[in-house]
Design a protein around this motif. Structure first.
Motif, PDB file in Angstrom:
ATOM      1  N   HIS A   1       0.832  -1.217   0.000  1.00  0.00           N
ATOM      2  CA  HIS A   1       0.000   0.000   0.000  1.00  0.00           C
ATOM      3  C   HIS A   1       0.868   1.269   0.000  1.00  0.00           C
TER       4      HIS A   1
ATOM      5  N   GLU B   1      -2.313   0.649   7.957  1.00  0.00           N
ATOM      6  CA  GLU B   1      -1.431  -0.435   7.517  1.00  0.00           C
ATOM      7  C   GLU B   1      -0.222   0.087   6.746  1.00  0.00           C
TER       8      GLU B   1
ATOM      9  N   HIS C   1       2.789  -6.859   4.917  1.00  0.00           N
ATOM     10  CA  HIS C   1       1.419  -6.353   5.128  1.00  0.00           C
ATOM     11  C   HIS C   1       0.967  -6.569   6.567  1.00  0.00           C
ATOM     12  N   ILE C   2      -0.143  -5.887   6.900  1.00  0.00           N
ATOM     13  CA  ILE C   2      -0.852  -6.109   8.161  1.00  0.00           C
ATOM     14  C   ILE C   2      -2.263  -6.555   7.805  1.00  0.00           C
TER      15      ILE C   2
END
Ligand SMILES: [Zn+2]
Length: 230
Positions: A10, A24, A79-80
């Protein structure tokens, strides 16, 4: 030279998952920068590129195109998670492709090493049809480091010390999977020059230490006794 492509998920106009006051995209970037720094400070024989090192918008295809054009040896996307759950999981591409066995082997090392560094529940080693896993020409994996919308996970993710542990897990896992060498231990002097310390023995009896110093002096080496408590 092992080429490692780090991809903090992202960024910019795409915050990724949000929850508990966290975004995130920010956590992914923090972790990835820490992974880069640990690898560069403590290991050698590798080169790192990142899909982004700031809060910019970047498409998935731009990310994988860059890694493919560079000829990266490994692609790691960070990522989260979100959506009701807790803990850590990792992914490789779920298709049938040459090198899948090797992709899985490398992922297993990274996954297990991360689990040794953090007290997250282990949600398992998974497969999915994600763009960054499918469109990369080299072994690739994606980690989901806790759930941003889970209060306990979010609490951990708010701690910089915890992010350091996640990052160390990724860095050591990559180093082990890709066979990176630890840098030699160097003593940094205040004036910035680097000295290498040679130890030729440690002795319980001072007399024996003196004897060794004399032997070294006789052989033409300057030496001194450094006292420490064992
Ligand atoms: Zn994500």
């Amino acid at each position: 030279m092992v080429k490692i492509f780090l991809d903090p998920g992202h960024g910019g106009s795409d915050p990724g998952a949000t929850g508990n006051g966290l975004k995130e995209k920010d956590l992914n970037l923090k972790i990835a920068l820490k992974v880069r720094d640990i690898l560069n400070n403590e290991y050698e024989g590798h080169d790192i590129r990142m899909s982004r090192n700031s809060d910019i918008t970047k498409s998935l295809s731009a990310r994988t195109d860059e890694a493919n054009a560079w000829g990266a040896n490994y692609y790691l996307s960070i990522h989260i998670n979100a959506g009701g759950g807790t803990g850590f999981e990792s992914f490789i591409y779920n298709g049938n492709y040459p090198g899948k066995q090797e992709t899985d082997r490398l992922r297993n090392i990274i996954h297990d090493t991360i689990m040794q560094h953090v007290d997250f529940q282990d949600r398992g080693k998974k497969e999915a049809n994600f763009h960054v896993l499918r469109e990369t020409a080299m072994p690739a994996s994606l980690t989901e480091n806790g759930f941003i919308d889970h209060s306990n996970d979010a609490q951990k993710l708010k701690s910089d010390a915890f992010l350091n542990k996640i990052a160390r897990g990724h860095a050591v896992g990559l180093a082990e999977a890709l066979g990176l060498q630890k840098k030699e231990k160097k003593t940094e002097q205040p004036n910035g020059e680097i000295y290498y310390r040679v130890i030729t023995g440690s002795f319980k009896e001072k007399e024996n230490a003196d004897k060794r110093v004399q032997e070294l002096k006789n052989a033409g080496f300057d030496s001194f006794i450094d006292i420490f408590k064992g």
